[in-house]
Design a protein around this motif. Structure first.
Motif, mmCIF file in Angstrom:
data_model
loop_
_atom_site.group_PDB
_atom_site.id
_atom_site.type_symbol
_atom_site.label_atom_id
_atom_site.label_comp_id
_atom_site.label_asym_id
_atom_site.label_seq_id
_atom_site.Cartn_x
_atom_site.Cartn_y
_atom_site.Cartn_z
ATOM 1 N N VAL A 208 -10.769 15.747 -19.588
ATOM 2 C CA VAL A 208 -10.379 16.789 -18.636
ATOM 3 C C VAL A 208 -11.562 17.153 -17.736
ATOM 4 C CG1 VAL A 208 -9.604 19.170 -18.403
ATOM 5 C CG2 VAL A 208 -8.581 17.701 -20.143
ATOM 6 N N ALA A 209 -12.755 17.265 -18.317
ATOM 7 C CA ALA A 209 -13.942 17.581 -17.532
ATOM 8 C C ALA A 209 -14.274 16.466 -16.540
ATOM 9 C CB ALA A 209 -15.127 17.837 -18.454
ATOM 10 N N ALA A 210 -14.062 15.206 -16.957
ATOM 11 C CA ALA A 210 -14.364 14.080 -16.065
ATOM 12 C C ALA A 210 -13.446 14.055 -14.846
ATOM 13 C CB ALA A 210 -14.263 12.774 -16.838
ATOM 14 N N ALA A 211 -12.236 14.596 -15.002
ATOM 15 C CA ALA A 211 -11.284 14.604 -13.896
ATOM 16 C C ALA A 211 -11.512 15.770 -12.937
ATOM 17 C CB ALA A 211 -9.855 14.659 -14.439
ATOM 18 N N GLU A 212 -12.399 16.688 -13.284
ATOM 19 C CA GLU A 212 -12.670 17.856 -12.432
ATOM 20 C C GLU A 212 -13.864 17.560 -11.536
ATOM 21 O OE1 GLU A 212 -12.815 20.731 -10.290
ATOM 22 O OE2 GLU A 212 -11.211 20.995 -11.795
ATOM 23 N N ARG A 214 -15.524 19.457 -9.593
ATOM 24 C CA ARG A 214 -16.556 20.499 -9.514
ATOM 25 C C ARG A 214 -17.531 20.470 -10.685
ATOM 26 N NH1 ARG A 214 -12.249 25.243 -8.553
ATOM 27 N NH2 ARG A 214 -11.278 23.950 -10.173
ATOM 28 N N VAL A 215 -17.207 19.703 -11.726
ATOM 29 C CA VAL A 215 -18.111 19.559 -12.862
ATOM 30 C C VAL A 215 -19.166 18.516 -12.517
ATOM 31 C CG1 VAL A 215 -18.292 18.858 -15.277
ATOM 32 C CG2 VAL A 215 -16.361 20.246 -14.516
ATOM 33 N N ARG A 216 -20.429 18.865 -12.683
ATOM 34 C CA ARG A 216 -21.522 17.957 -12.336
ATOM 35 C C ARG A 216 -21.634 16.827 -13.356
ATOM 36 N NH1 ARG A 216 -25.704 19.698 -8.789
ATOM 37 N NH2 ARG A 216 -25.032 21.545 -7.629
ATOM 38 N N ARG A 217 -22.002 15.666 -12.849
ATOM 39 C CA ARG A 217 -22.175 14.505 -13.728
ATOM 40 C C ARG A 217 -23.546 14.519 -14.384
ATOM 41 N NH1 ARG A 217 -17.773 15.350 -13.247
ATOM 42 N NH2 ARG A 217 -16.194 14.185 -12.092
ATOM 43 N N GLU A 218 -24.507 15.207 -13.777
ATOM 44 C CA GLU A 218 -25.847 15.362 -14.345
ATOM 45 C C GLU A 218 -26.241 16.828 -14.303
ATOM 46 O OE1 GLU A 218 -27.775 13.302 -15.887
ATOM 47 O OE2 GLU A 218 -26.491 11.546 -15.600
ATOM 48 N N PRO A 219 -26.502 17.440 -15.454
ATOM 49 C CA PRO A 219 -26.351 16.924 -16.819
ATOM 50 C C PRO A 219 -24.873 16.676 -17.147
ATOM 51 C CG PRO A 219 -27.673 18.954 -16.779
ATOM 52 C CD PRO A 219 -27.019 18.837 -15.450
ATOM 53 N N ASP A 252 -9.868 27.133 -14.324
ATOM 54 C CA ASP A 252 -9.033 25.931 -14.236
ATOM 55 C C ASP A 252 -9.231 25.017 -15.447
ATOM 56 O OD1 ASP A 252 -8.094 26.855 -11.844
ATOM 57 O OD2 ASP A 252 -9.428 25.626 -10.609
ATOM 58 N N LEU A 253 -10.472 24.824 -15.876
ATOM 59 C CA LEU A 253 -10.722 23.952 -17.024
ATOM 60 C C LEU A 253 -10.097 24.508 -18.301
ATOM 61 C CD1 LEU A 253 -14.400 22.643 -16.662
ATOM 62 C CD2 LEU A 253 -12.271 21.339 -16.510
ATOM 63 N N THR A 254 -10.202 25.806 -18.514
ATOM 64 C CA THR A 254 -9.617 26.410 -19.712
ATOM 65 C C THR A 254 -8.107 26.155 -19.765
ATOM 66 O OG1 THR A 254 -11.311 28.146 -19.707
ATOM 67 C CG2 THR A 254 -9.348 28.544 -21.021
ATOM 68 N N LYS A 255 -7.448 26.321 -18.634
ATOM 69 C CA LYS A 255 -6.003 26.090 -18.580
ATOM 70 C C LYS A 255 -5.667 24.622 -18.829
ATOM 71 C CE LYS A 255 -2.052 26.431 -15.439
ATOM 72 N NZ LYS A 255 -1.612 26.842 -14.076
#
Length: 285
Positions: A208-212, A214-219, A252-255
């Motif tokens: 789920v995080a990889a599909a968002e 806005r989530v940074r890849r580093e870290p 959004d991630l929590t949902k």
């Protein structure tokens, strides 16, 4: 002693003549003072906007200092205008300056706390632990900074409440600036049944995080077990995002993680102890 009507009439006429002369003289002074005040007020406003606009075009010039300098110019012009208005009525400017100095000294002795706010305001403007537009937390005070003045700082809370905090209060406590570094770390924790596949739950969180975007890849995001209970296991996702997107990303991630857990049959929360335990969730190959 009998009153001479002729002398009395002459005295009244002389008094009325002097009074009319004073009225005309002070009327002209009053009209000139009003015009001077209006013109000075307009000029002060134009100077403030000009200074603010000019400093805005300087690359990298801080918005907080721009606002402060423009206000200083405005108040300096207004003080000069007031002194000129008093001069219209024959008041000596040297006496005005001396009186202002004496009044300032008396006020300074009476309002030592206010002087502390001024000193704190100068330090805040010099060291700039926060700037206009940044979200900060100082003790029980939190909000987005809207103005940093000499006496107090104006903030707006997340629910739109107006806050005016004395500068000495903000200077004497640690400042937590949530915007300055540009990025923030977020943690999302959900509880699954102790019989569920923990590895599969962690993989679900990471997908789920990889599909968002806005989530940074580093870290890179990580998923881990945060706590273990009798009937449930708390699994957490730790990720990094920009400070501006922090709250929206967390919501959004929590949902989406909760929806993904429900779709994969991960129990949240665990059923009562006397209930029949379901078969373990399948593990993705």
């Amino acid at each position: 002693m009998p009153i001479d009507p002729q002398n009395t009439l002459l005295t009244v006429q002389a008094g009325l003549a002097q009074l009319s002369t004073l009225i005309v003289s002070y009327s002209l002074s009053a009209i000139g003072a009003v015009i001077l005040l209006v013109v000075g007020y307009i000029v002060a406003g134009l100077a403030e906007r000009s200074i603010s606009g000019g400093l805005k075009h300087i690359h990298g010039f801080d918005a907080t200092l721009r606002h402060f300098f423009s206000k200083i110019v405005r108040y300096a012009i207004l003080i000069l205008v007031v002194i000129m208005v008093l001069g219209q009525f024959g008041v000596q400017t040297a006496s005005i300056i001396a009186a202002v100095g004496a009044i300032g000294l008396a006020i300074g002795l009476a309002l030592q706390g206010t002087l502390q706010n001024i000193a704190a305001g100068i330090m805040l403007l010099a060291l700039r632990p926060f700037r206009i537009g940044e979200y900060v937390e100082v003790g029980a005070i939190s909000g987005t900074v809207e103005e940093v003045g000499l006496f107090a700082t104006r903030l707006r809370t997340v629910d739109g409440v107006y806050v005016l905090a004395p500068n000495s209060t903000l200077w004497n406590q640690p400042v937590r600036n949530f915007t300055r570094n540009g990025v923030r770390r977020g943690d999302i924790t959900l509880t699954i049944g102790s019989w569920n596949d923990i590895d599969f739950a962690q993989k679900t969180m990471l997908s789920v995080a990889a599909a968002e975007r806005r989530v940074r890849r580093e870290p890179a995001p990580i998923a881990f077990v945060s706590t273990i209970g009798d009937t449930g296991v708390a699994v957490s996702l730790r990720y990094w995002t920009s400070a501006a997107d922090f709250f929206a990303t967390q919501i959004d991630l929590t949902k989406r993680i909760k929806q993904a857990f429900d779709a994969e049959g991960l129990s949240v929360p665990a059923p009562p102890p006397d209930a029949q335990r379901p078969e373990p969730s399948r593990t993705r190959q």
